[in-house]
Design an enzyme around this catalytic site. Structure first.
Site, PDB file in Angstrom:
ATOM      1  N   ASN A 146      -7.808  -1.210   3.707  1.00 55.27           N
ATOM      2  CA  ASN A 146      -7.136  -1.620   2.529  1.00 55.27           C
ATOM      3  C   ASN A 146      -7.392  -3.177   1.909  1.00 55.27           C
ATOM      4  O   ASN A 146      -7.787  -4.147   2.750  1.00 55.27           O
ATOM      5  CB  ASN A 146      -5.519  -1.672   2.671  1.00 55.27           C
TER       6      ASN A 146
ATOM      7  N   HIS B 194      -3.899   4.496  -4.026  1.00 53.65           N
ATOM      8  CA  HIS B 194      -2.407   4.073  -3.965  1.00 53.65           C
ATOM      9  C   HIS B 194      -1.905   4.074  -5.797  1.00 53.65           C
ATOM     10  O   HIS B 194      -1.262   3.304  -5.873  1.00 53.65           O
ATOM     11  CB  HIS B 194      -2.360   2.518  -3.390  1.00 53.65           C
TER      12      HIS B 194
ATOM     13  N   CYS C 190      -8.055   7.655   2.416  1.00 54.91           N
ATOM     14  CA  CYS C 190      -6.429   7.317   2.300  1.00 54.91           C
ATOM     15  C   CYS C 190      -5.905   8.588   3.151  1.00 54.91           C
ATOM     16  O   CYS C 190      -6.051   9.675   2.767  1.00 54.91           O
ATOM     17  CB  CYS C 190      -5.993   6.977   0.956  1.00 54.91           C
TER      18      CYS C 190
ATOM     19  N   ARG D 154      -0.473 -10.302   6.478  1.00 53.89           N
ATOM     20  CA  ARG D 154       0.363  -9.204   5.889  1.00 53.89           C
ATOM     21  C   ARG D 154       1.804  -9.663   5.429  1.00 53.89           C
ATOM     22  O   ARG D 154       2.210  -9.413   4.386  1.00 53.89           O
ATOM     23  CB  ARG D 154       0.532  -8.112   6.745  1.00 53.89           C
TER      24      ARG D 154
ATOM     25  N   TYR E 153       3.396   4.966  -3.966  1.00 48.75           N
ATOM     26  CA  TYR E 153       2.934   3.793  -4.144  1.00 48.75           C
ATOM     27  C   TYR E 153       3.444   3.355  -5.571  1.00 48.75           C
ATOM     28  O   TYR E 153       3.497   2.283  -5.983  1.00 48.75           O
ATOM     29  CB  TYR E 153       1.350   3.580  -3.785  1.00 48.75           C
TER      30      TYR E 153
END
Length: 421
Positions: free
Chosen positions: A145, A195, A165, A90, A242
């Protein structure tokens, strides 16, 4: 009922368990199996999860295993909450695009593509193994995700999957607080992709209160969404937070270059949570868990599993589901995020009012990128990666796509078998 959580060693799992404990009467779970290859985490998260249930007086028993087949056998539903490569991967997603002046984020842009490439093959392998022991009728609830791309991969492979989500339920809770109403009194006209969504109406007692909501609480909403209040007023909608990566891209990049990566923050939070979970005297959800992210996921997940397994009739939930003819400007096999009726047969999108070009254009653009991203994730290949990046609206330049493709492959080589050939 047996519920299996793949990725159950996550420090976020106790949030899910706490949600189950609060739905004792409506979700008849008597066994929860946490599956994870990380024995050390399971040895901490498993016992703490059991203490949460015991403290709430819930009869379910928690088991832990690193054997997927053992954990999934007999499950009514399997929840996927994976992070391939952990927080280290990440951190890479959040940093390597910044060198090219592009947003660093784990679900959109080059970082989001990197996560999809790492994740889709692993999820498809797990899903096939789950189907082999549970049969074709067990539901997969995917929270992994990028949810839209991963859910589309599962559906294209023939799995009974619904994507979930927490963006919609988080916004619903925020709005209900501002309006001083119960959450169930508030319905959102929520449309788009995972998103990449806009709330166009907020319906209370049959009336759309969104214009008045923006007029009365625009500043607070804009602060929460990290977007200019003038944008909310001009568009007359509530964009997903987002969308700041699209509407304020350059500003966000400048900010990211000076801030500590979110992955580093979460790593510290996880270390602290594991210490707390290890304390045998702790039997309630710690306040530090709120810093982990994923607000209200547990509530949304429990409600969705209930709808899919209880046989109690259709419920309405915002989920990621196959488009069909819901948004006529998209291919039928696209995965969209909209309110849907959910029962034991699956999720069916509710009718959606016409989507104007200020939203449909970006939805179409990102859908095309997601198609190419999934193709790259399934088949591999450096040029497929570059093609997907070139199609992304946050990149879209040949030189950038070429540089980002090379950097992405170099950063993720250990997780991309085709890149080692």
């Amino acid at each position: 009922m047996k519920l299996t959580v793949v990725g159950g060693g996550s420090t976020y799992t106790p949030e899910l368990i706490d949600g189950i404990a609060g739905r004792r009467t409506s979700l008849a779970v008597d066994e929860i199996v946490l599956v994870d290859p990380d024995h050390d985490r399971l040895s901490v998260v498993g016992p703490f999860s059991q203490r949460l249930l015991d403290h709430a007086g819930h009869p379910a028993r928690v088991r832990t295993t690193s054997n997927l087949e053992e954990g999934a056998e007999g499950a009514s539903a399997v929840l996927f909450q994976l992070r391939v490569g952990g927080q280290a991967a990440r951190r890479s997603d959040e940093t390597f695009p910044l060198d090219c002046g592009c947003v660093g984020q784990e679900t959109t842009g080059a970082g989001g593509l990197a996560k999809a490439l790492r994740t889709v093959p692993v999820v498809l392998d797990i899903a096939e193994r789950v189907r082999a022991v549970t049969g074709p009728d067990t539901w997969i609830v995917n929270f992994t995700n990028p949810v839209g791309i991963v859910t589309r991969a599962l559906l294209e492979a023939g799995h009974r999957a619904v994507g979930l989500c927490n963006v919609a339920i988080t916004l619903q809770r925020l709005v209900s607080t501002l309006l001083d109403r119960a959450p169930d009194d508030v319905k959102l006209d929520h449309v788009g992709l995972n998103h990449l969504t806009w709330t166009r109406r907020v319906v209370v007692d049959g009336q759309d209160v969104l214009p008045q909501l923006i007029a009365d609480h625009g500043e607070a909403l804009a602060e929460d969404l990290e977007l200019p209040v003038e944008l909310l007023r001009r568009l007359g909608v509530l964009p997903s937070y987002y969308l700041k990566y699209f509407y304020s891209h350059d500003e966000i990049v400048r900010k990211q270059r000076t801030e500590r990566p979110r992955a580093d923050v979460v790593t510290d939070v996880e270390h602290e949570l594991l210490k707390i979970y290890s304390d045998e005297n702790v039997s309630t959800k710690p306040k530090e868990l709120a810093e982990r992210g994923g607000a209200y996921y547990s509530e949304a997940a429990v409600q969705l599993v209930h709808a899919l397994t209880s046989g109690g009739g259709a419920e309405e939930h915002v989920v990621n589901v196959r488009n069909g003819a819901t948004l006529p400007f998209l291919p039928s096999d696209a995965v969209i995020e909209v309110p849907s009726t959910v029962d034991t047969t699956g999720a069916t999108p509710l009718p959606v009012a016409d989507v104007p070009p200020e939203f449909s254009g970006l939805i179409s653009h990102v859908t095309a990128y997601e198609h190419l991203a999934l193709k790259a994730a399934v088949h591999g290949g450096r040029d497929r990666v570059a093609d997907a990046l070139l199609a992304h609206p946050l990149i879209g330049q040949f030189s950038l796509a070429e540089k980002l493709a090379d950097d992405l492959v170099a950063e993720n080589r250990d997780h991309l078998p085709w890149a080692k050939l």
